[in-house]
Design an enzyme around this catalytic site. Structure first.
Site, PDB file in Angstrom:
ATOM      1  N   HIS A   1     -18.004 -22.913 -14.661  1.00 34.18           N
ATOM      2  CA  HIS A   1     -17.791 -21.270 -14.380  1.00 34.18           C
ATOM      3  C   HIS A   1     -16.743 -21.372 -13.493  1.00 34.18           C
ATOM      4  O   HIS A   1     -17.084 -21.585 -12.105  1.00 34.18           O
ATOM      5  CB  HIS A   1     -18.975 -20.659 -14.042  1.00 34.18           C
ATOM      6  CG  HIS A   1     -18.971 -19.319 -13.238  1.00 34.18           C
ATOM      7  ND1 HIS A   1     -19.452 -18.188 -13.700  1.00 34.18           N
ATOM      8  CD2 HIS A   1     -18.321 -18.771 -12.197  1.00 34.18           C
ATOM      9  CE1 HIS A   1     -19.096 -17.094 -13.234  1.00 34.18           C
ATOM     10  NE2 HIS A   1     -18.542 -17.410 -12.080  1.00 34.18           N
TER      11      HIS A   1
ATOM     12  N   HIS B   1     -16.038 -19.259 -20.200  1.00 31.04           N
ATOM     13  CA  HIS B   1     -15.369 -17.952 -20.595  1.00 31.04           C
ATOM     14  C   HIS B   1     -14.202 -17.795 -20.067  1.00 31.04           C
ATOM     15  O   HIS B   1     -13.784 -17.033 -18.906  1.00 31.04           O
ATOM     16  CB  HIS B   1     -16.231 -16.847 -19.829  1.00 31.04           C
ATOM     17  CG  HIS B   1     -17.069 -17.459 -18.744  1.00 31.04           C
ATOM     18  ND1 HIS B   1     -16.371 -17.876 -17.477  1.00 31.04           N
ATOM     19  CD2 HIS B   1     -18.345 -17.180 -18.385  1.00 31.04           C
ATOM     20  CE1 HIS B   1     -17.066 -17.863 -16.646  1.00 31.04           C
ATOM     21  NE2 HIS B   1     -18.507 -17.685 -17.215  1.00 31.04           N
TER      22      HIS B   1
ATOM     23  N   HIS C   1     -29.158  -7.201 -19.176  1.00 30.51           N
ATOM     24  CA  HIS C   1     -29.847  -6.445 -18.186  1.00 30.51           C
ATOM     25  C   HIS C   1     -30.456  -5.192 -18.625  1.00 30.51           C
ATOM     26  O   HIS C   1     -30.002  -4.455 -19.444  1.00 30.51           O
ATOM     27  CB  HIS C   1     -28.715  -6.248 -17.261  1.00 30.51           C
ATOM     28  CG  HIS C   1     -27.932  -7.270 -16.447  1.00 30.51           C
ATOM     29  ND1 HIS C   1     -28.760  -8.276 -15.789  1.00 30.51           N
ATOM     30  CD2 HIS C   1     -26.853  -7.950 -16.985  1.00 30.51           C
ATOM     31  CE1 HIS C   1     -27.908  -9.239 -15.263  1.00 30.51           C
ATOM     32  NE2 HIS C   1     -26.599  -9.010 -15.988  1.00 30.51           N
TER      33      HIS C   1
ATOM     34  N   ASP D   1     -23.500 -22.277 -14.169  1.00 29.97           N
ATOM     35  CA  ASP D   1     -22.925 -20.725 -14.562  1.00 29.97           C
ATOM     36  C   ASP D   1     -23.368 -19.652 -13.816  1.00 29.97           C
ATOM     37  O   ASP D   1     -24.651 -19.302 -13.597  1.00 29.97           O
ATOM     38  CB  ASP D   1     -23.049 -20.703 -16.051  1.00 29.97           C
ATOM     39  CG  ASP D   1     -22.551 -19.395 -16.554  1.00 29.97           C
ATOM     40  OD1 ASP D   1     -21.339 -19.315 -16.415  1.00 29.97           O
ATOM     41  OD2 ASP D   1     -23.153 -18.274 -17.004  1.00 29.97           O
TER      42      ASP D   1
ATOM     43  N   ASP E   1     -21.722 -15.349 -24.158  1.00 25.33           N
ATOM     44  CA  ASP E   1     -22.216 -15.198 -22.736  1.00 25.33           C
ATOM     45  C   ASP E   1     -23.250 -13.825 -22.695  1.00 25.33           C
ATOM     46  O   ASP E   1     -23.135 -12.933 -21.957  1.00 25.33           O
ATOM     47  CB  ASP E   1     -21.096 -14.945 -21.723  1.00 25.33           C
ATOM     48  CG  ASP E   1     -21.215 -15.073 -20.216  1.00 25.33           C
ATOM     49  OD1 ASP E   1     -22.384 -15.032 -19.880  1.00 25.33           O
ATOM     50  OD2 ASP E   1     -20.201 -14.888 -19.418  1.00 25.33           O
TER      51      ASP E   1
ATOM     52  N   HIS F   1     -27.679 -16.044 -22.172  1.00 29.28           N
ATOM     53  CA  HIS F   1     -28.677 -16.083 -20.783  1.00 29.28           C
ATOM     54  C   HIS F   1     -30.096 -15.425 -21.791  1.00 29.28           C
ATOM     55  O   HIS F   1     -29.753 -14.489 -22.007  1.00 29.28           O
ATOM     56  CB  HIS F   1     -28.088 -15.174 -19.705  1.00 29.28           C
ATOM     57  CG  HIS F   1     -26.980 -16.144 -19.159  1.00 29.28           C
ATOM     58  ND1 HIS F   1     -26.885 -16.715 -17.885  1.00 29.28           N
ATOM     59  CD2 HIS F   1     -25.822 -15.795 -19.609  1.00 29.28           C
ATOM     60  CE1 HIS F   1     -25.802 -16.952 -17.671  1.00 29.28           C
ATOM     61  NE2 HIS F   1     -24.718 -16.500 -18.629  1.00 29.28           N
ATOM     62  N   LEU F   2     -30.841 -16.231 -21.589  1.00 31.68           N
ATOM     63  CA  LEU F   2     -32.153 -15.771 -22.158  1.00 31.68           C
ATOM     64  C   LEU F   2     -33.171 -15.194 -21.345  1.00 31.68           C
ATOM     65  O   LEU F   2     -34.236 -14.627 -21.702  1.00 31.68           O
ATOM     66  CB  LEU F   2     -32.815 -17.062 -23.088  1.00 31.68           C
ATOM     67  CG  LEU F   2     -32.084 -17.492 -24.267  1.00 31.68           C
ATOM     68  CD1 LEU F   2     -32.813 -18.528 -25.030  1.00 31.68           C
ATOM     69  CD2 LEU F   2     -31.801 -16.176 -25.446  1.00 31.68           C
ATOM     70  N   ARG F   3     -32.936 -15.461 -20.162  1.00 33.36           N
ATOM     71  CA  ARG F   3     -33.586 -14.516 -19.076  1.00 33.36           C
ATOM     72  C   ARG F   3     -35.210 -15.023 -18.733  1.00 33.36           C
ATOM     73  O   ARG F   3     -35.953 -14.585 -18.347  1.00 33.36           O
ATOM     74  CB  ARG F   3     -33.765 -13.176 -19.150  1.00 33.36           C
ATOM     75  CG  ARG F   3     -32.212 -12.482 -19.284  1.00 33.36           C
ATOM     76  CD  ARG F   3     -31.392 -12.716 -18.021  1.00 33.36           C
ATOM     77  NE  ARG F   3     -30.144 -12.097 -18.168  1.00 33.36           N
ATOM     78  CZ  ARG F   3     -28.948 -12.514 -17.554  1.00 33.36           C
ATOM     79  NH1 ARG F   3     -29.053 -13.487 -16.572  1.00 33.36           N
ATOM     80  NH2 ARG F   3     -27.707 -11.739 -17.748  1.00 33.36           N
TER      81      ARG F   3
END
Lengths: 424, 308
Positions: free
Chosen positions: A178, A231, A308, A151, A304, A61-63
């Site tokens: 997912h 995952h 945050h 996901d 994964d 996740h690169l946000r």
């Protein structure tokens, strides 16, 4: 620019060759051999280092866009480079969601300007990740996506998933599932079990994952279409995938370093850096995941990577978001917990972290051969150190692995013949 | 002797000698509660804040009276009117109260672990007045005080806890605390309301009400909430009352001098019949009185830690 890497030990999925020289020209590997004597702009002595094909992460996740305070394409790709990853596939739960061609193009454009590794967006299976209508997978494929996934949110309607498998396959896109039955998860925040009972937290039963894995296997078998399980964290999932593969079902599976290193006990003390989805499970599950990696049931290791902000994790456990950062810890954890104890050979590890994920994403990466893109990582496999999150290049530091003693340090990372990380 | 930690976060962190210390001191405090001069100056000049993120009458009032009887400044922070409604984090709210000079912050929160988070970030002592399904240590202390007072000791007692064990912080704290003090705890509940692994916290799971109550010294009922129906955990309060509700005729199987307890508030006719609640065996009102005494002892011990 010509780069000559001297005296390295090349490790691919197929073979290990010591004292090899690699000549890089115009971003590609032009020669591999012993004792290459050619004038180069840069000569790197790789004596004592392993030369691996750049790692490929099929799940991060690169946000970016939307949550750049957690991570962005620049910092995320720098973090990946430091971890030895040269190609990464980013999940679509950005804001806006990656569910249409224009957002894919926006990300591809930013990635080409600011990214230091190869970035491949993954498109949403359904519009807005809402689980109802299929997104425009064909148009997104043309713009550059390599797979589709909702996901973070499961596709709860079996009928939608069935059609997604069929439609995506028509465009040669892998569907990454997912697996989580939200009705069974009931909004829980850690694995249901003794630790959860003790902490008074709401539990997520392992059955929430197992039920969905079984559904995806059934749908894949029924439609004949491939499916990739994201995952994997439970013994039940591993066993079902193992049986499905024996029957010839086109299912592939990934796990992440935290599922073969940590148990639910890491949540004790309400440690929000041990909160992720799926949650950390029991030792029995960890053992099953390790066995699944060993016998090939689990095809690949993904990170994964889920950054945050500190403030978001510095709250009550149930209010903290799910996920941990993973780029900069994945390789040393795999080396320490899988290769060192003899569960995987180095070649098998390269397969699971480079060659095979490239295959699943259908990108031409994951090997060291003449003519291939010079995506390489030079690793000192024996260097021991203690993980210090403050040293991460990632914007966020949410990891449960701070203080872990590991071995294996990335010294150089090359993408297309360019040094994108150098450990000085 | 004094308490080892600045906070009381749960029975999990208390040693038996600390539990005894609190219970012993509560005896003296109870005399104050029952006297006509409910005012001592042990906590004069100290401030006690009750920070309640969940509705509560008895626990909040109990803490406030305990603080006031001891001469402390007692302030209640009401969540609806506080900055919490504006989205302030727990840590920031706690720090604000901390720098205003509060000595003790009593917190009730729907989130398990919230008091632990607060305690890590503020200098004031933190008392957990109930955190989600996790712990409710002062309730367990007052329950133990009540048992000890009536029975003369805790060691060897058989305590049957009946009801919604899964969602009960009272049950968890009592299981831990009574276990530490040498009592035996049995639990009985609808199978859907028994959390996985509860037996490993030190209790015996019973398969019938009779088994749980047989020769028991104490029977404790727990509140059942209507919302459990919506989550398909029990079909109706009527069925619950029929199979898990306690009535006077159940006492025959228990010890003659069995105590009937309930943390309140009671759903009359569901967890227990009115006949049982109002019987001579019932200690439910005594528990409330003892709650004030136990909390006075605890406030005194925490506020006075540095002076010992």
């Amino acid at each position: 620019m010509k780069i000559l890497i001297k005296h390295g030990t090349i490790i691919t999925r197929d073979k290990t060759e010591t004292n090899r020289d690699i000549l890089i020209e115009n971003g590609r590997i032009s020669r591999i051999g012993e004792g290459i004597n050619e004038a180069a702009d840069l000569v790197i002595d790789a004596t004592g280092l392993a030369v691996l094909p750049g790692l490929v992460d099929a799940h991060c996740h690169l946000r970016d866009p939307g949550y750049e305070y957690k991570e962005d394409i620049r910092t995320g790709s720098m973090s990946a480079a430091k971890g030895g990853f040269t190609s990464i596939a980013c999940m679509p739960n950005t804001n806006p969601v990656i569910d249409n061609e224009s957002i894919v193009r926006t990300i591809m454009d930013k990635a080409s300007r600011e990214g230091v590794v190869n970035i491949y967006p993954i498109g949403a299976i359904t519009k807005g990740l809402e689980g109802n209508e299929l997104s425009e997978m064909g148009s997104m494929k043309e713009a550059g996506i390599v797979a589709v996934s909702d996901d973070g949110r499961p596709v709860m309607q079996a009928s939608v998933m069935k059609k997604a498998l069929i439609y995506a396959n028509g465009f040669g896109l892998t569907v990454i599932s997912h697996c989580e039955d939200l009705n069974l998860a009931e909004g829980g925040s850690m694995n249901e079990g003794e630790t959860c009972t003790r902490l008074g937290l709401h539990g997520i039963p392992s059955a929430a994952e197992d039920v969905m894995v079984s559904r995806e296997i059934i749908l894949s078998e029924y439609t004949g279409m491939p499916v990739h399980i994201a995952h994997v964290s439970t013994r039940g999932s591993v066993e079902m995938i193992r049986q499905a593969k024996k029957r010839g079902v086109r299912v592939t599976a990934e796990t992440c370093p935290h599922y073969f290193t940590l148990t639910e006990k890491a949540c004790e003390g309400y440690n929000t850096n041990a909160k992720m989805n799926p949650p950390l499970r029991t030792q029995e599950d960890v053992d099953a995941v390790i066995e699944g990696l060993r016998d090939g049931t689990i095809d690949i290791i993904a990170t994964d990577h889920a950054p945050h902000h500190f403030d978001e994790k510095n709250v009550e456990f149930e209010l903290a978001p799910n996920g941990i950062v993973g780029f900069e810890t994945a390789l040393p954890l795999a080396l320490t917990y899988l290769v060192k104890p003899g569960i995987l050979t180095m070649n098998q590890l390269v397969d699971k972290m480079s060659a095979k994920p490239a295959e699943i994403l259908k990108i031409n990466k994951g090997d060291i051969r003449t003519g291939a893109d010079a995506d390489l990582v030079l690793v000192n496999l024996n260097e021991e150190y203690i993980i210090d999150p403050d040293e991460f290049l990632c914007k966020s530091k949410n990891t449960p692995f701070g203080g872990f003693r590991v071995c294996g340090r990335v010294k150089y990372t090359f993408v297309g013949g360019k040094i994108v990380y150098n450990d000085k | 002797m004094k308490l080892r930690s600045k906070d009381l976060l749960g029975l999990e962190h208390l040693e038996p000698d600390e539990i005894n210390l609190i219970l012993d001191m509560a005896k003296d405090m109870k005399k104050i509660v029952q006297s006509n001069m409910k005012r001592v100056n042990y906590l004069q000049g100290r401030s006690v804040i009750t920070l309640f993120y969940e509705n509560s009458t008895r626990t909040r009032v109990s803490f406030e009276l305990a603080a006031k009887y001891m001469g402390a400044h007692a302030v209640n922070v009401s969540v609806s009117t506080s900055s919490v409604a504006k989205g302030e984090t727990l840590i920031d709210t706690g720090k604000t109260l901390d720098v205003m000079g509060s000595d003790i912050v009593v917190i009730r929160h729907s989130q398990p672990g919230a008091p632990h988070l607060l305690a890590k970030h503020i200098n004031a002592s933190v008392i957990n007045a109930g955190d989600g399904m996790h712990e409710h240590p002062t309730q367990a202390l007052l329950d133990m005080f009540t048992m000890q007072e009536a029975k003369g000791g805790l060691e060897g007692l058989t305590v049957a806890i009946i009801g919604d064990i899964m969602h009960s912080r009272v049950a968890r704290s009592n299981i831990i605390g009574l276990g530490k003090m040498g009592a035996k705890v049995r639990v009985f509940a609808p199978a859907t309301l028994l959390p996985i692994g509860i037996e490993n916290m030190g209790c015996q799971i019973c398969s019938s009400l009779e088994e749980a109550i047989s020769d028991a010294d104490v029977i404790m009922g727990l509140r059942i909430q209507k919302e459990r129906l919506k989550k398909a955990l029990i079909p109706s309060t009527e069925e619950y009352a029929r199979f898990f509700g306690l009535d006077v005729h159940h006492l025959a199987a228990a010890k003659k001098d069995v105590l009937v307890m309930h943390p309140g508030p009671v759903n009359r006719g569901v967890e227990m019949t009115s006949l049982l609640i109002d019987s001579d065996q019932s200690k439910i009102n005594e528990q409330v009185t003892n709650g004030v005494a136990v909390r006075m002892a605890l406030l005194y011990l925490l506020a006075g830690r540095e002076e010992h």
